[in-house]
Design an enzyme around this catalytic site. Structure first.
Site, PDB file in Angstrom:
ATOM      1  NE  ARG A 297      -5.222  -0.230   2.020  1.00 45.48           N
ATOM      2  CZ  ARG A 297      -6.309  -0.476   2.759  1.00 45.48           C
ATOM      3  NH1 ARG A 297      -7.474  -0.001   2.390  1.00 45.48           N
ATOM      4  NH2 ARG A 297      -6.231  -1.212   3.837  1.00 45.48           N
TER       5      ARG A 297
ATOM      6  CG  PHE B   3     -14.345  -8.403  -1.249  1.00 46.19           C
ATOM      7  CD1 PHE B   3     -14.726  -8.128   0.063  1.00 46.19           C
ATOM      8  CD2 PHE B   3     -13.066  -8.049  -1.660  1.00 46.19           C
ATOM      9  CE1 PHE B   3     -13.842  -7.513   0.945  1.00 46.19           C
ATOM     10  CE2 PHE B   3     -12.180  -7.436  -0.779  1.00 46.19           C
ATOM     11  CZ  PHE B   3     -12.575  -7.167   0.527  1.00 46.19           C
ATOM     12  CB  VAL B   4     -15.488  -3.994  -5.255  1.00 50.82           C
ATOM     13  CG1 VAL B   4     -16.711  -4.573  -5.966  1.00 50.82           C
ATOM     14  CG2 VAL B   4     -15.914  -3.088  -4.097  1.00 50.82           C
TER      15      VAL B   4
ATOM     16  CG  ASP C 297     -20.054  -5.248   3.689  1.00 52.06           C
ATOM     17  OD1 ASP C 297     -20.934  -5.526   2.883  1.00 52.06           O
ATOM     18  OD2 ASP C 297     -19.226  -6.079   4.106  1.00 52.06           O
TER      19      ASP C 297
ATOM     20  CE  LYS D  37     -19.470  -5.083  -0.920  1.00 53.59           C
ATOM     21  NZ  LYS D  37     -18.667  -6.135  -0.269  1.00 53.59           N
TER      22      LYS D  37
ATOM     23  CD  GLU E 114     -15.973   3.797   6.305  1.00 53.42           C
ATOM     24  OE1 GLU E 114     -15.135   3.611   5.409  1.00 53.42           O
ATOM     25  OE2 GLU E 114     -16.087   3.044   7.286  1.00 53.42           O
ATOM     26  CG  ASP E 115     -13.674   1.947   2.458  1.00 50.67           C
ATOM     27  OD1 ASP E 115     -14.537   1.975   3.365  1.00 50.67           O
ATOM     28  OD2 ASP E 115     -12.765   1.098   2.426  1.00 50.67           O
TER      29      ASP E 115
ATOM     30  CE  LYS F 246      -3.819   0.526   6.422  1.00 49.41           C
ATOM     31  NZ  LYS F 246      -2.706  -0.423   6.256  1.00 49.41           N
ATOM     32  N   GLY F 247      -9.091   2.895   3.921  1.00 46.68           N
ATOM     33  CA  GLY F 247      -9.886   2.694   2.704  1.00 46.68           C
ATOM     34  C   GLY F 247     -10.399   3.967   2.053  1.00 46.68           C
TER      35      GLY F 247
ATOM     36  CG  ASP G 172      -7.630  -3.706   1.962  1.00 48.52           C
ATOM     37  OD1 ASP G 172      -8.686  -3.169   2.348  1.00 48.52           O
ATOM     38  OD2 ASP G 172      -7.034  -4.589   2.616  1.00 48.52           O
TER      39      ASP G 172
END
Ligand code: IMP
Ligand code: MG
Length: 200
Positions: A171, A158-159, A109, A137, A105-106, A49-50, A165
């Site tokens: 979100r 972590f954001v 990582d 990142k 993509e959000d 969902k990101g 989320d």
């Protein structure tokens, strides 16, 4: 203190990317995608969902015809033992053979999720598979993934917000920020995320 109800923005220690900065950058990415994919049969794949907030804004800055589709995946990844095992929760609705696929993509990582997705989709003989991510990142990379389009490189923090989320919250923040420390302390694991089954 005022009697106003606690808002999700109250939980944010620092705004990393303002709504205005994001808007400007997303518009720029939209222009680049429009130029690079002109005349091509392109399908944008939103990773739920990101990426839904990013996707919704990005497509409105794309001026060429595009198709859209969605996938949902869960990744089993721990900070210490990233397995790279990804489970497809929702697959694409239609075939992609011959199409130019752009995965939206959000955040990238470890890169394990995207690495898996890219290979998974490449097996269906699309004309190309590229990646457009809002955030990257690079410090945390474990799989060889370099986004073709990237909104912002961020440090290893972590954001949340703008689709991202923490335990399904935040979100709907219009910006990207870093939560106060008490946010981590509140949950039962007392741990900064990424050690559990997470929907990406
Ligand atoms: P990767 O497989 O380690 O690249 O996992 C990427 C996924 O982890 C993203 O799609 C996010 O859902 C989640 N993730 C990684 N970093 C963050 C973060 O800083 N905030 C929120 N979600 C994150
Ligand atoms: Mg997530």
């Amino acid at each position: 203190m005022s009697g106003l109800p606690h808002t999700i923005a109250d939980d944010i220690k620092q705004v990393l990317l303002s709504a205005e900065a994001i808007e400007e950058r997303v518009a720029e990415l939209g222009r680049r995608v429009s130029a690079d994919y002109a005349g091509k049969d392109v399908l944008l794949v939103c990773v739920l969902k990101g990426a839904m907030v990013f996707m919704a804004d990005l497509i409105r800055h794309i001026t060429i015809p595009v198709g859209i589709d969605t996938m949902a995946v869960t990744s089993y990844g721990a900070a210490t033992v990233s397995s790279g095992v990804v489970r497809i929760v929702k697959d694409l609705d239609s075939p992609i053979a011959g199409k130019h696929v752009l995965i939206v993509e959000d955040i990238v990582d470890s890169g394990l999720t995207l690495n898996y997705l890219r290979t998974y989709l490449a097996n269906r003989k699309p004309a190309s598979v590229k990646v457009c991510t809002l955030l990257d990142k690079p410090e945390r990379r474990e799989a060889p993934v370099t986004p073709d389009y990237c909104g912002f490189e961020i440090p290893n923090l972590f954001v949340v917000g703008y689709g991202l989320d923490y335990q399904e919250r935040y979100r709907n923040l219009p910006f990207v920020g870093i939560p106060h420390d008490y946010v981590w302390a509140k949950d039962s694991s007392q741990d900064i995320p990424d050690s559990t089954l997470q929907e990406v």
